[in-house]
Write a protein that holds these residues in place. Sequence first.
Motif, short mmCIF file in Angstrom:
data_model
loop_
_atom_site.label_atom_id
_atom_site.label_comp_id
_atom_site.label_asym_id
_atom_site.label_seq_id
_atom_site.Cartn_x
_atom_site.Cartn_y
_atom_site.Cartn_z
N LEU A 14 -7.51 20.50 -20.57
CA LEU A 14 -7.69 21.85 -20.04
C LEU A 14 -9.18 22.04 -19.77
N VAL A 15 -9.50 22.49 -18.57
CA VAL A 15 -10.88 22.79 -18.19
C VAL A 15 -11.02 24.30 -18.08
N VAL A 16 -11.97 24.86 -18.82
CA VAL A 16 -12.22 26.30 -18.76
C VAL A 16 -13.49 26.50 -17.93
N GLY A 17 -13.34 27.10 -16.77
CA GLY A 17 -14.46 27.29 -15.86
C GLY A 17 -14.29 26.46 -14.62
N GLY A 18 -14.24 27.12 -13.45
CA GLY A 18 -13.96 26.41 -12.21
C GLY A 18 -15.10 26.40 -11.22
N GLY A 19 -16.34 26.23 -11.72
CA GLY A 19 -17.47 26.05 -10.83
C GLY A 19 -17.64 24.59 -10.46
N ALA A 20 -18.85 24.22 -10.05
CA ALA A 20 -19.09 22.85 -9.62
C ALA A 20 -18.82 21.85 -10.73
N ALA A 21 -19.21 22.18 -11.96
CA ALA A 21 -19.01 21.27 -13.08
C ALA A 21 -17.53 21.14 -13.44
N GLY A 22 -16.85 22.27 -13.57
CA GLY A 22 -15.45 22.24 -13.98
C GLY A 22 -14.55 21.58 -12.96
N LEU A 23 -14.75 21.91 -11.69
CA LEU A 23 -13.91 21.31 -10.64
C LEU A 23 -14.18 19.81 -10.51
N SER A 24 -15.44 19.41 -10.69
CA SER A 24 -15.75 17.98 -10.61
C SER A 24 -15.09 17.21 -11.74
N GLN A 288 -29.22 22.74 -11.41
CA GLN A 288 -28.76 23.23 -10.12
C GLN A 288 -27.33 22.75 -9.89
N VAL A 289 -26.74 23.18 -8.78
CA VAL A 289 -25.34 22.86 -8.50
C VAL A 289 -25.09 21.36 -8.51
N VAL A 290 -25.99 20.60 -7.87
CA VAL A 290 -25.78 19.16 -7.79
C VAL A 290 -25.79 18.52 -9.18
N MET A 291 -26.64 19.03 -10.07
CA MET A 291 -26.71 18.50 -11.43
C MET A 291 -25.46 18.87 -12.22
N ALA A 292 -24.99 20.11 -12.03
CA ALA A 292 -23.77 20.54 -12.72
C ALA A 292 -22.58 19.72 -12.28
N ALA A 293 -22.49 19.47 -10.97
CA ALA A 293 -21.38 18.66 -10.46
C ALA A 293 -21.44 17.25 -11.02
N ALA A 294 -22.64 16.67 -11.08
CA ALA A 294 -22.79 15.32 -11.63
C ALA A 294 -22.39 15.28 -13.10
N ALA A 295 -22.77 16.31 -13.85
CA ALA A 295 -22.39 16.37 -15.25
C ALA A 295 -20.87 16.45 -15.40
N GLY A 296 -20.23 17.20 -14.51
CA GLY A 296 -18.78 17.30 -14.55
C GLY A 296 -18.10 15.97 -14.27
N VAL A 297 -18.62 15.21 -13.30
CA VAL A 297 -18.07 13.89 -13.00
C VAL A 297 -18.20 12.98 -14.22
N ARG A 298 -19.35 13.01 -14.86
CA ARG A 298 -19.57 12.16 -16.03
C ARG A 298 -18.64 12.52 -17.17
N VAL A 299 -18.51 13.82 -17.44
CA VAL A 299 -17.63 14.26 -18.52
C VAL A 299 -16.18 13.89 -18.20
N GLY A 300 -15.76 14.10 -16.95
CA GLY A 300 -14.39 13.75 -16.59
C GLY A 300 -14.10 12.28 -16.84
#
Length: 319
Positions: A14-24, A288-300
């Motif tokens: 379950l992912v809580v939060g659907g911004g760049a990090a959560g969606l990634s 920034q958004v690009v960093m948040a998205a990258a963090a989401g990819v790594r966590v996923g």
Amino acid sequence: MTQPTTSPTTLDVLVVGGGAAGLSAATVLARSLRSVLVLDTGAPRNAPAAGVHGLIGHDGLPPGELLARGRAELASYGGRVVSAEAVGSSRDGDRFEVRSADGRTWSARHLVVATGARDVLPEVPGLREHWGRGVVHCPYCHGWEVRGSRVLLLATGPAALHQAGLFGQLTDRLSVLAHEPDALDTAARERLSVLGVPVLEGPALEVLGDGGVLTGVRTARGVVPADAVAVASVVEARPGVLADLGVRTAELEMAGSVVARHVEADAMGRTSVPRVWVAGNVADPMAQVVMAAAAGVRVGALVNAELVAEDQERRVAGS
């Protein structure tokens, strides 16, 4: 009152939060054939901004459009987004249960929290109304848009001199307003003077605008014309359901002043609670958004790897 469901919806993650990090994070997991669902309130931190910057291939894309594309991509791999606010969580054996405000419950083996952060601004009338457009804080997010214009920097703390240097390279019409009396010491004032940056005495009483366009700042000494106002916000993580699980938060300081509050996690996004992860601004307030998205990819990817190891261990133990 909405009644809770009799049994929770069961998921791998379950992912809580659907911004760049959560969606990634969710997209990586869905592409790995994991059952994953995102809970999101639809209130991203960057909603007031006209466009996202620093994200290669998507520069200037409106934040809402970026998230709409992300949701569509997630759906194409079987992931889901549910519009709901997560209000509570608990641990049930080796699973986590999360409750939403409308009474629904979800159960997951791993929990990823990517609820972002909020910007706490000085209490100046008109400042919030122009936030993300005429009022900016990050030269990498908004600097190009205010280049060459009259930028008035509100000095509220130790970050003021740092910000003055960054915005000063973008415009030679920068001024600094001493909004807080102790924001600029003698050395800082002398440095700004040598650099040719005027220092005006505050505080700011009101940010003025005309038809939604920022025009200046009113002080006790009169109106200072400005095309943009730069100010440092205190970035506060929105930990949400993590508090129920005992996940710790910490403060980030600069020169003795708190500039951000975030959830404690290691460099990979692991919190102090096993199988509970964080990504994006909730853990890294300045990302920034690009960093948040990258963090989401790594966590996923890391969550999927742990799920694989858990599945293999169960099969070996049962053989």
